[in-house]
Design a protein around this motif. Structure first.
Motif, PDB file in Angstrom:
ATOM      1  N   ASP A 166       0.816  -1.210   0.000  1.00 56.68           N
ATOM      2  CA  ASP A 166       0.000   0.000   0.000  1.00 56.68           C
ATOM      3  C   ASP A 166       0.853   1.264   0.000  1.00 56.68           C
ATOM      4  OD1 ASP A 166      -0.733   0.288   3.552  1.00 56.68           O
ATOM      5  OD2 ASP A 166       1.021  -0.472   2.487  1.00 56.68           O
ATOM      6  N   MET A 167       2.179   1.143  -0.166  1.00 58.65           N
ATOM      7  CA  MET A 167       3.027   2.321  -0.191  1.00 58.65           C
ATOM      8  C   MET A 167       3.613   2.488  -1.586  1.00 58.65           C
ATOM      9  SD  MET A 167       6.302   3.335   2.168  1.00 58.65           S
ATOM     10  CE  MET A 167       7.464   2.311   1.243  1.00 58.65           C
ATOM     11  N   ASP A 168       3.348   3.596  -2.237  1.00 62.77           N
ATOM     12  CA  ASP A 168       3.893   3.817  -3.570  1.00 62.77           C
ATOM     13  C   ASP A 168       4.889   4.974  -3.543  1.00 62.77           C
ATOM     14  OD1 ASP A 168       0.740   5.304  -4.605  1.00 62.77           O
ATOM     15  OD2 ASP A 168       2.392   6.164  -3.447  1.00 62.77           O
ATOM     16  N   ASP A 169       5.457   5.268  -4.697  1.00 61.17           N
ATOM     17  CA  ASP A 169       6.487   6.295  -4.780  1.00 61.17           C
ATOM     18  C   ASP A 169       5.965   7.664  -4.376  1.00 61.17           C
ATOM     19  OD1 ASP A 169       8.279   4.415  -5.615  1.00 61.17           O
ATOM     20  OD2 ASP A 169       8.112   4.891  -7.749  1.00 61.17           O
ATOM     21  N   ALA A 170       4.691   7.932  -4.639  1.00 57.27           N
ATOM     22  CA  ALA A 170       4.125   9.242  -4.310  1.00 57.27           C
ATOM     23  C   ALA A 170       4.155   9.474  -2.804  1.00 57.27           C
ATOM     24  CB  ALA A 170       2.693   9.339  -4.838  1.00 57.27           C
ATOM     25  N   ILE A 171       3.872   8.442  -2.027  1.00 54.50           N
ATOM     26  CA  ILE A 171       3.903   8.566  -0.571  1.00 54.50           C
ATOM     27  C   ILE A 171       5.322   8.809  -0.094  1.00 54.50           C
ATOM     28  CG2 ILE A 171       3.580   7.314   1.599  1.00 54.50           C
ATOM     29  CD1 ILE A 171       1.196   5.915   0.281  1.00 54.50           C
ATOM     30  N   VAL A 172       6.269   8.055  -0.652  1.00 56.54           N
ATOM     31  CA  VAL A 172       7.671   8.239  -0.277  1.00 56.54           C
ATOM     32  C   VAL A 172       8.108   9.667  -0.546  1.00 56.54           C
ATOM     33  CG1 VAL A 172      10.048   7.539  -0.751  1.00 56.54           C
ATOM     34  CG2 VAL A 172       8.230   5.812  -0.678  1.00 56.54           C
ATOM     35  N   ILE A 173       7.761  10.181  -1.723  1.00 56.92           N
ATOM     36  CA  ILE A 173       8.164  11.544  -2.094  1.00 56.92           C
ATOM     37  C   ILE A 173       7.546  12.570  -1.156  1.00 56.92           C
ATOM     38  CG2 ILE A 173       7.925  13.313  -3.871  1.00 56.92           C
ATOM     39  CD1 ILE A 173       8.164  10.996  -5.937  1.00 56.92           C
ATOM     40  N   ARG A 174       6.272  12.393  -0.810  1.00 55.05           N
ATOM     41  CA  ARG A 174       5.611  13.355   0.081  1.00 55.05           C
ATOM     42  C   ARG A 174       6.257  13.366   1.461  1.00 55.05           C
ATOM     43  NH1 ARG A 174      -0.492  11.582  -0.869  1.00 55.05           N
ATOM     44  NH2 ARG A 174      -0.952  12.958   0.888  1.00 55.05           N
ATOM     45  N   GLN A 205       2.230   3.912   7.102  1.00 55.86           N
ATOM     46  CA  GLN A 205       2.940   4.156   5.851  1.00 55.86           C
ATOM     47  C   GLN A 205       4.192   5.008   6.093  1.00 55.86           C
ATOM     48  OE1 GLN A 205      -0.565   5.832   3.948  1.00 55.86           O
ATOM     49  NE2 GLN A 205      -0.582   4.141   2.461  1.00 55.86           N
ATOM     50  N   VAL A 206       4.048   6.018   6.952  1.00 50.74           N
ATOM     51  CA  VAL A 206       5.196   6.872   7.278  1.00 50.74           C
ATOM     52  C   VAL A 206       6.263   6.060   7.998  1.00 50.74           C
ATOM     53  CG1 VAL A 206       5.950   8.903   8.581  1.00 50.74           C
ATOM     54  CG2 VAL A 206       3.772   8.950   7.355  1.00 50.74           C
ATOM     55  N   ASP A 207       5.838   5.212   8.932  1.00 52.54           N
ATOM     56  CA  ASP A 207       6.787   4.358   9.644  1.00 52.54           C
ATOM     57  C   ASP A 207       7.572   3.483   8.670  1.00 52.54           C
ATOM     58  OD1 ASP A 207       6.293   5.271  12.201  1.00 52.54           O
ATOM     59  OD2 ASP A 207       4.727   3.795  12.611  1.00 52.54           O
ATOM     60  N   ARG A 208       6.908   2.992   7.644  1.00 54.05           N
ATOM     61  CA  ARG A 208       7.578   2.126   6.684  1.00 54.05           C
ATOM     62  C   ARG A 208       8.614   2.896   5.871  1.00 54.05           C
ATOM     63  NH1 ARG A 208       2.035  -0.963   4.914  1.00 54.05           N
ATOM     64  NH2 ARG A 208       1.925  -2.335   6.741  1.00 54.05           N
ATOM     65  N   VAL A 209       8.296   4.130   5.540  1.00 60.08           N
ATOM     66  CA  VAL A 209       9.271   4.962   4.822  1.00 60.08           C
ATOM     67  C   VAL A 209      10.495   5.204   5.701  1.00 60.08           C
ATOM     68  CG1 VAL A 209       9.701   7.193   3.748  1.00 60.08           C
ATOM     69  CG2 VAL A 209       7.491   6.076   3.428  1.00 60.08           C
ATOM     70  N   PHE A 210      10.241   5.544   6.976  1.00 62.17           N
ATOM     71  CA  PHE A 210      11.346   5.777   7.919  1.00 62.17           C
ATOM     72  C   PHE A 210      12.201   4.514   8.053  1.00 62.17           C
ATOM     73  CE2 PHE A 210       9.561   9.727   8.777  1.00 62.17           C
ATOM     74  CZ  PHE A 210      10.293  10.425   9.731  1.00 62.17           C
ATOM     75  N   ALA A 211      11.543   3.366   8.171  1.00 63.07           N
ATOM     76  CA  ALA A 211      12.285   2.119   8.344  1.00 63.07           C
ATOM     77  C   ALA A 211      13.081   1.759   7.096  1.00 63.07           C
ATOM     78  CB  ALA A 211      11.312   0.991   8.694  1.00 63.07           C
ATOM     79  N   GLN A 212      12.461   1.942   5.922  1.00 65.78           N
ATOM     80  CA  GLN A 212      13.112   1.562   4.674  1.00 65.78           C
ATOM     81  C   GLN A 212      14.354   2.397   4.395  1.00 65.78           C
ATOM     82  OE1 GLN A 212      10.585   1.793   1.227  1.00 65.78           O
ATOM     83  NE2 GLN A 212      12.078   0.872  -0.143  1.00 65.78           N
ATOM     84  N   TYR A 213      14.292   3.698   4.741  1.00 64.43           N
ATOM     85  CA  TYR A 213      15.398   4.601   4.421  1.00 64.43           C
ATOM     86  C   TYR A 213      16.257   4.946   5.628  1.00 64.43           C
ATOM     87  CZ  TYR A 213      13.165   5.176  -0.111  1.00 64.43           C
ATOM     88  OH  TYR A 213      12.628   4.937  -1.351  1.00 64.43           O
ATOM     89  N   GLY A 214      15.998   4.296   6.778  1.00 62.32           N
ATOM     90  CA  GLY A 214      16.819   4.555   7.961  1.00 62.32           C
ATOM     91  C   GLY A 214      16.697   5.974   8.467  1.00 62.32           C
ATOM     92  N   LEU A 215      15.495   6.533   8.413  1.00 58.53           N
ATOM     93  CA  LEU A 215      15.270   7.930   8.795  1.00 58.53           C
ATOM     94  C   LEU A 215      14.841   8.052  10.247  1.00 58.53           C
ATOM     95  CD1 LEU A 215      13.169   8.901   5.670  1.00 58.53           C
ATOM     96  CD2 LEU A 215      15.598   9.373   6.026  1.00 58.53           C
ATOM     97  N   GLY A 216      14.927   9.253  10.764  1.00 60.09           N
ATOM     98  CA  GLY A 216      14.312   9.595  12.046  1.00 60.09           C
ATOM     99  C   GLY A 216      14.912   8.959  13.243  1.00 60.09           C
TER     100      GLY A 216
END
Length: 224
Positions: A166-174, A205-216
C-alpha cells in the motif's frame, strides 16, 4: 608500611587492577576485613565479573555511556555490583530492557540477577511479543517504558516486513519532502504536516518509509 589511603592510591596507580591478596600485602599483610576497612577510604570499584575478585580506582572518565568500563576482560561499573548495575540500566532505559539486551551490554549472565530483582520488587517485568521486558518498579514510569517498547517493536516489525503493497512512490516523495522542509521531524510530525492531503497518509505508511530509508533516528525511542 603505613596503612593509609596514600598506600592504596599508590598501589592502584602502579597496577591499575589488583586482587585482594595484593591489597592485603600492600597494607602490611592485614586480614581481609582490615583491608576492606581501609579501602572504604578510597574511591574504588569491584569487578562485577570474575566473582568480584578484582579492584580498581574509580575514575568517572573511564565510563562509557552506559557507566561501564573494562580493563582486559575484567568488567567494572560505576554502580559497583552487578545487581545495582542491572537495576540502574533497567530503570534508566526509556524502553526497559530484555535479558538478551542486558547480557549483551554487560557481557555476563544476568538471569539470576534479574530473578532476584523481580523477587525483591526492585524491577518489574511484562511480556512483549512473547519476550519478557524488565521495567521500572514505579507504575507511572513502567507504563511509559512499556508504551515505548511496544512502539519500538512495531518499528522493528515494519522494518522487517518491508515497505508493503500500500506504499507507492508518491507517498515516499511526500514524506521526504516534509523531512527536507522540516529537518528532524519524526513520523508523528510528518503525519500531522500531511494531514488534509488526499489521499490521506497513514502513520503505518510513514513508519515504513522511515524504516526503509533509515530515517528519524532522533525521533525514535532512546535506550541509552
Amino acid at each position: 608500611m603505613p596503612r593509609s589511603p596514600d598506600t592504596l592510591m599508590k598501589l592502584f596507580e602502579q597496577k591499575t587492577v589488583v586482587d585482594l591478596a595484593t591489597i592485603r600485602e600492600a597494607l602490611g599483610g592485614v586480614t581481609a576485613m582490615t583491608a576492606f576497612r581501609h579501602m572504604r577510604r578510597v574511591p574504588y570499584r569491584r569487578s562485577y565479573n570474575h566473582n568480584g575478585g578484582y579492584y580498581c580506582l574509580y575514575d568517572p572518565s573511564r565510563c562509557d555511556r552506559m557507566g561501564l568500563w573494562s580493563i582486559g576482560d575484567i568488567q567494572f561499573s560505576k554502580d559497583g555490583s552487578l545487581k545495582a548495575t542491572v537495576r540502574r540500566m533497567v530503570c534508566e532505559s526509556e524502553v526497559g530492557a530484555t535479558h538478551r539486551e542486558l547480557a549483551d551490554w554487560l557481557r555476563v549472565r544476568v538471569h539470576n540477577t534479574l530473578l532476584s530483582l523481580v523477587h525483591d520488587q526492585e524491577v518489574s517485568r511484562e511480556q512483549v511479543e512473547a519476550i519478557y521486558v524488565y521495567l521500572h518498579s514505579e507504575a507511572t514510569v513502567r507504563t511509559e517504558q512499556l508504551a515505548r517498547r511496544w512502539e519500538l517493536e512495531e518499528r522493528r516489525r515494519l522494518a522487517a516486513a518491508g515497505p508493503g503493497e500500500d506504499m507507492d512512490d508518491a507517498i515516499v516523495i511526500r514524506v521526504l519532502l516534509v523531512l527536507i522542509r522540516y529537518p528532524g521531524s519524526g513520523p508523528g510530525d510528518v503525519v500531522r504536516r500531511l494531514r488534509g492531503h488526499s489521499p490521506p497518509v497513514e502513520r503505518a505508511q510513514v513508519d515504513r518509509v522511515f524504516a526503509q530509508y533509515g530515517l528519524g533516528e532522533k525521533g525514535g525511542p532512546r535506550i541509552f
